[in-house]
Design a protein around this motif. Structure first.
Motif, short mmCIF file in Angstrom:
data_model
loop_
_atom_site.label_atom_id
_atom_site.label_comp_id
_atom_site.label_asym_id
_atom_site.label_seq_id
_atom_site.Cartn_x
_atom_site.Cartn_y
_atom_site.Cartn_z
N GLY A 86 0.80 -1.21 0.00
CA GLY A 86 0.00 0.00 0.00
C GLY A 86 0.84 1.27 0.00
O GLY A 86 2.07 1.23 -0.03
N THR A 87 0.16 2.39 0.06
CA THR A 87 0.82 3.69 0.03
C THR A 87 1.76 3.84 1.22
O THR A 87 1.39 3.61 2.36
CB THR A 87 -0.23 4.81 0.07
OG1 THR A 87 -1.16 4.60 -0.98
CG2 THR A 87 0.42 6.17 -0.08
N GLY A 88 2.99 4.24 0.93
CA GLY A 88 3.98 4.46 1.98
C GLY A 88 4.37 3.18 2.71
O GLY A 88 4.89 3.23 3.82
N ASN A 89 4.12 2.02 2.12
CA ASN A 89 4.42 0.70 2.71
C ASN A 89 3.77 0.52 4.08
O ASN A 89 4.29 -0.18 4.94
CB ASN A 89 5.93 0.49 2.83
CG ASN A 89 6.59 0.41 1.48
OD1 ASN A 89 5.99 -0.05 0.51
ND2 ASN A 89 7.82 0.86 1.40
#
Length: 93
Positions: free
Chosen positions: A75-78
């Protein structure tokens, strides 16, 4: 215009006192230019990794059950991730 172009111009063009003043205004204040990209980025490399194209022919035929295929979706930004496994013959997830 990129920041790399601006830094190159600051370090190449001026001479003497103007050069000293411009370099003093830079965030790092270094007298010599260090390129941003140095060497090879070694993050994320798997040693002795084989390509997906180099696999036994029975895997490509999808006749024998038991061959699984995995994937990781980040996902976004891990901040989140989902791992998936799919059985290649039946499509079972």
């Amino acid at each position: 215009m990129s920041h790399e172009t601006i830094y190159s111009a600051v370090y190449l063009v001026p001479r003497g006192a103007l050069r000293t003043e411009l370099i003093a205004c830079l965030r790092q204040g270094r007298s010599t230019r260090k390129p941003r990209a140095r060497g090879i980025d070694r993050r994320g490399q798997i040693p002795n990794m084989q390509s997906i194209h180099v696999r036994p022919p029975e895997v490509a035929d999808r006749l024998i059950p038991g061959h699984w295929e995995g994937d990781l979706i980040k996902g976004t930004g891990n901040r989140s991730s989902v791992g998936t496994l799919v059985e290649r013959t039946s499509g079972f997830v």
